[in-house]
Write an enzyme that holds these catalytic residues in place. Structure first.
Site, PDB file in Angstrom:
ATOM      1  N   ARG A  87       0.826  -1.196   0.000  1.00 32.80           N
ATOM      2  CA  ARG A  87       0.000   0.000   0.000  1.00 32.80           C
ATOM      3  C   ARG A  87       0.862   1.249   0.000  1.00 32.80           C
ATOM      4  O   ARG A  87       1.807   1.376   0.773  1.00 32.80           O
ATOM      5  CB  ARG A  87      -0.924   0.033   1.213  1.00 32.80           C
ATOM      6  N   ARG A  96      -6.032   0.135  -3.476  1.00 34.99           N
ATOM      7  CA  ARG A  96      -4.998  -0.345  -2.558  1.00 34.99           C
ATOM      8  C   ARG A  96      -5.105  -1.856  -2.373  1.00 34.99           C
ATOM      9  O   ARG A  96      -6.202  -2.395  -2.343  1.00 34.99           O
ATOM     10  CB  ARG A  96      -5.069   0.361  -1.223  1.00 34.99           C
ATOM     11  N   ASP A  99      -6.292  -2.352   3.073  1.00 35.15           N
ATOM     12  CA  ASP A  99      -6.680  -1.261   3.967  1.00 35.15           C
ATOM     13  C   ASP A  99      -7.115  -1.913   5.266  1.00 35.15           C
ATOM     14  O   ASP A  99      -7.927  -2.844   5.255  1.00 35.15           O
ATOM     15  CB  ASP A  99      -7.829  -0.458   3.362  1.00 35.15           C
ATOM     16  N   ASP A 101      -8.556  -0.916   9.116  1.00 40.22           N
ATOM     17  CA  ASP A 101      -9.064   0.104  10.021  1.00 40.22           C
ATOM     18  C   ASP A 101      -9.456  -0.538  11.344  1.00 40.22           C
ATOM     19  O   ASP A 101     -10.189  -1.536  11.352  1.00 40.22           O
ATOM     20  CB  ASP A 101     -10.301   0.798   9.444  1.00 40.22           C
TER      21      ASP A 101
END
Length: 167
Positions: A87, A96, A99, A101
């Site tokens: 990334r 990407r 990811d 989170d």
């Protein structure tokens, strides 16, 4: 400490990317334990960059040793895993390979320049809420909002494991 993490990928072999991310997380040892993993959900891109491939998303439940890990330290690990997977942040919100989170860190509520918990947009994202409901149907955000309440407050369409949402 129970932690929920959202994973997404829309570059390369997205399923392999998500599986590799879980392997890399587990490589950190016994202080990070994978407890539950949702199915994969195919979701349209959100935000300003709409002209990109759809994402493959999932949510995982981790048990993390809070005596060893802080939320900030774990965020650094997630960022390092994203970088290892290729990334770059050249186009914010762009395509990407990975990811990650942090959606929630127990019942921790914090707002720092680099990390807000729970994730500030988690309750607005069907690609987070649908897989979260799958693995933690009784989850309640620190403000008292249930997953079902959050889902009923947003506009989205779901057909099987495909999710559309107007942002």
């Amino acid at each position: 400490m129970i932690c929920y993490v959202s994973l997404g990928s829309n570059v390369g072999d997205t399923e392999d990317n998500l599986q590799e991310a879980l392997i890399l997380l587990e490589d950190y040892g016994d202080d990070i334990r994978l407890r539950k993993v949702s199915e994969y959900y195919e979701t349209e891109p959100q935000g300003e960059v709409k002209d990109q491939p759809w994402f493959l998303n999932q949510v995982v439940e981790l048990e993390i040793d809070a005596e060893i890990w802080s939320p900030a330290g774990f965020l650094s690990t997630c960022t390092a895993i994203e970088a290892k997977m290729g990334r770059t942040r050249a186009v914010p919100g762009g395509p990407r390979p990975l990811d990650m989170d942090i959606i929630a860190w127990g019942d921790t509520v914090m707002d720092m320049d680099f990390l807000t918990l729970p994730h500030p947009r988690a309750k607005d994202r069907a690609f987070v809420l649908v897989p979260l409901k799958e693995i933690a149907p009784d989850y309640v955000f620190p403000d008292g909002t249930t997953v079902d309440e959050a889902l009923s407050a947003i506009e989205y369409r779901q057909e099987g494991r495909k999710i559309w949402q107007d942002s």
